[in-house]
Design an enzyme around this catalytic site. Structure first.
Site, PDB file in Angstrom:
ATOM      1  CE  LYS A 200      41.744  43.985  47.284  1.00  0.00           C
ATOM      2  NZ  LYS A 200      43.190  43.738  47.477  1.00  0.00           N
TER       3      LYS A 200
ATOM      4  CE1 TYR B 267      39.035  41.616  47.264  1.00  0.00           C
ATOM      5  CE2 TYR B 267      37.758  42.603  45.493  1.00  0.00           C
ATOM      6  CZ  TYR B 267      38.935  42.041  45.951  1.00  0.00           C
ATOM      7  OH  TYR B 267      40.012  41.939  45.099  1.00  0.00           O
TER       8      TYR B 267
HETATM    9  P1  NAP Z   1      45.113  33.980  44.124  1.00  0.00           P
HETATM   10  O1  NAP Z   1      45.611  33.573  42.792  1.00  0.00           O
HETATM   11  O2  NAP Z   1      43.913  33.311  44.671  1.00  0.00           O
HETATM   12  O3  NAP Z   1      46.331  33.841  45.153  1.00  0.00           O
HETATM   13  C1  NAP Z   1      46.159  34.115  46.468  1.00  0.00           C
HETATM   14  C2  NAP Z   1      47.475  33.985  47.223  1.00  0.00           C
HETATM   15  O4  NAP Z   1      47.268  34.569  48.497  1.00  0.00           O
HETATM   16  C3  NAP Z   1      47.915  32.564  47.462  1.00  0.00           C
HETATM   17  O5  NAP Z   1      49.329  32.504  47.402  1.00  0.00           O
HETATM   18  C4  NAP Z   1      47.420  32.294  48.891  1.00  0.00           C
HETATM   19  O6  NAP Z   1      48.202  31.232  49.437  1.00  0.00           O
HETATM   20  C5  NAP Z   1      47.656  33.663  49.532  1.00  0.00           C
HETATM   21  N1  NAP Z   1      46.856  34.066  50.682  1.00  0.00           N
HETATM   22  C6  NAP Z   1      45.520  34.058  50.808  1.00  0.00           C
HETATM   23  N2  NAP Z   1      45.142  34.565  51.998  1.00  0.00           N
HETATM   24  C7  NAP Z   1      46.280  34.939  52.643  1.00  0.00           C
HETATM   25  C8  NAP Z   1      46.559  35.516  53.904  1.00  0.00           C
HETATM   26  N3  NAP Z   1      45.599  35.830  54.775  1.00  0.00           N
HETATM   27  N4  NAP Z   1      47.858  35.763  54.229  1.00  0.00           N
HETATM   28  C9  NAP Z   1      48.846  35.448  53.381  1.00  0.00           C
HETATM   29  N5  NAP Z   1      48.643  34.888  52.186  1.00  0.00           N
HETATM   30  C10 NAP Z   1      47.378  34.627  51.809  1.00  0.00           C
HETATM   31  O7  NAP Z   1      44.758  35.544  44.179  1.00  0.00           O
HETATM   32  P2  NAP Z   1      45.128  36.742  43.167  1.00  0.00           P
HETATM   33  O8  NAP Z   1      44.071  36.850  42.146  1.00  0.00           O
HETATM   34  O9  NAP Z   1      46.539  36.601  42.743  1.00  0.00           O
HETATM   35  O10 NAP Z   1      44.958  38.016  44.122  1.00  0.00           O
HETATM   36  C11 NAP Z   1      46.058  38.702  44.671  1.00  0.00           C
HETATM   37  C12 NAP Z   1      45.658  40.126  44.982  1.00  0.00           C
HETATM   38  O11 NAP Z   1      45.193  40.764  43.796  1.00  0.00           O
HETATM   39  C13 NAP Z   1      44.537  40.278  46.005  1.00  0.00           C
HETATM   40  O12 NAP Z   1      44.826  41.402  46.809  1.00  0.00           O
HETATM   41  C14 NAP Z   1      43.306  40.562  45.155  1.00  0.00           C
HETATM   42  O13 NAP Z   1      42.351  41.299  45.853  1.00  0.00           O
HETATM   43  C15 NAP Z   1      43.948  41.389  44.058  1.00  0.00           C
HETATM   44  N6  NAP Z   1      43.155  41.453  42.821  1.00  0.00           N
HETATM   45  C16 NAP Z   1      42.930  40.329  42.075  1.00  0.00           C
HETATM   46  C17 NAP Z   1      42.185  40.448  40.902  1.00  0.00           C
HETATM   47  C18 NAP Z   1      41.899  39.259  40.010  1.00  0.00           C
HETATM   48  O14 NAP Z   1      41.082  39.420  39.059  1.00  0.00           O
HETATM   49  N7  NAP Z   1      42.495  38.105  40.215  1.00  0.00           N
HETATM   50  C19 NAP Z   1      41.673  41.692  40.505  1.00  0.00           C
HETATM   51  C20 NAP Z   1      41.917  42.807  41.299  1.00  0.00           C
HETATM   52  C21 NAP Z   1      42.679  42.664  42.453  1.00  0.00           C
HETATM   53  P3  NAP Z   1      47.732  30.390  50.757  1.00  0.00           P
HETATM   54  O15 NAP Z   1      46.432  29.745  50.410  1.00  0.00           O
HETATM   55  O16 NAP Z   1      48.862  29.419  50.983  1.00  0.00           O
HETATM   56  O17 NAP Z   1      47.618  31.404  51.847  1.00  0.00           O
END
Ligand code: NAP
Length: 280
Positions: free
Chosen positions: A188, A184
């Site tokens: 990134k 992962y």
């Molecule tokens: P999250 O709260 O788990 O939300 C994930 C969202 O993505 C949901 O709306 C989910 O809805 C959708 N999803 C998952 N797989 C998908 C796919 N293949 N196609 C389209 N939609 C999809 O996640 P988050 O923390 O907001 O993360 C969002 C982004 O931020 C990601 O790129 C992650 O790598 C990045 N990020 C997060 C963090 C952190 O600490 N949270 C840190 C660094 C980077 P469905 O289940 O309906 O698809």
């Protein structure tokens, strides 16, 4: 001499301070008025906050994720907030879903100005050499290839509007790989490179491309890290601000990068991580 009380107050851990966040409502900014934005993976977490913020700043936002029920729920709450939104199911790994997403934005609103590629998958947790090729492929398929293809598919529509703005969502893990999230993390890192690689060609088309790398943000994605007091303590110990970020703190930066306020910023990877150390 410095009074002791003053010294003690300076020594207070930073997480005892309240933090203040800007919001579109607070600033009254409508800098995205007339713009059409597509945000992937936007029914929860960071993507949802981005969609909301872009909407609050005046854009029409097309939201999407894999599950219809999630799309419906997010649309309902965004509409209740009086935002201009539409949405549909789009699994970013499916070509036909991506085509429908872009088509909805263009057909319903006459064009596309902003793309935020936010979706990511992580089917593997463990030491990197234990990752099988199926999990590796899935991670790169969703996190990197789909992001690239979405940009490629959006570009012609931005060109016909005279330009646009792309924001990719990477991670602090792209700078400092997490030991148990190796593949992962590498995916990134690839997004940081993709941003740089896209810049010269997109600039010729008056399209800016930037990347936001969030640190630890409290969402479902990171929930496991906050499962126990011990794991929470460990996660926060790496962050100088001693707290996790909020989705809104990512949304404000994305909105800025998408807007004309960032008109001289392209090809940048921006960390939003509470001071977490980062070095590639
Ligand atoms: P999250 O709260 O788990 O939300 C994930 C969202 O993505 C949901 O709306 C989910 O809805 C959708 N999803 C998952 N797989 C998908 C796919 N293949 N196609 C389209 N939609 C999809 O996640 P988050 O923390 O907001 O993360 C969002 C982004 O931020 C990601 O790129 C992650 O790598 C990045 N990020 C997060 C963090 C952190 O600490 N949270 C840190 C660094 C980077 P469905 O289940 O309906 O698809």
């Amino acid at each position: 001499m410095f009074p002791l009380t003053r010294l003690l107050s300076l020594a207070r851990p930073i997480n005892h301070f309240h933090f203040r966040m800007a919001s579109a409502a607070a600033t009254g900014s409508r800098r995205l008025e007339g713009k059409v934005a597509v945000v992937t993976a936007s029914t929860e977490g960071i993507g949802y906050a981005i969609a909301k913020r872009l909407g609050e700043e005046g854009a029409h936002v097309v939201i999407s994720s894999r599950k219809q029920a999630n799309v419906d729920k997010a649309l309902k709450s965004l509409k209740e907030a009086n935002l201009s939104v539409s949405g549909l199911v789009c699994h970013v790994g499916k070509e036909s879903d991506r085509a429908k997403l872009i088509e909805m934005a263009v057909k319903e609103n006459g064009g596309l100005d902003i793309l935020v590629s936010n979706a990511a998958a992580n089917p593997f947790f463990g030491k990197i050499l234990d990752c099988d090729d199926k999990s590796w492929d899935k991670i790169f398929e969703i996190n990197v290839k789909s992001a690239f293809l979405l940009v490629k598919e959006s570009v012609p529509h931005m060109v016909s509007r005279g330009g646009g703005s792309v924001v990719l969502v990477s991670s602090i893990a792209g700078y400092m790989p997490f030991e148990l999230l190796g593949p992962y993390s590498v995916s990134k890192t690839a997004l940081l490179g993709l941003t740089k690689a896209l810049t010269p060609q997109l600039t010729e088309m008056n399209i800016r491309v930037n990347c936001v790398a969030p640190g630890l943000i409290k969402t479902n994605f990171s929930a496991a890290l906050f499962a126990t007091e011990e794991s929470t303590k460990l996660a926060l110990s790496q962050i100088p601000m001693k707290r996790a970020g909020t989705p809104d703190e990512i949304a404000g930066i994305v909105s800025f990068l998408a807007s004309d306020d960032a008109s001289y910023i392209t090809g940048e990877n921006m960390l939003v991580a509470g001071g977490s150390p980062s070095k590639l």
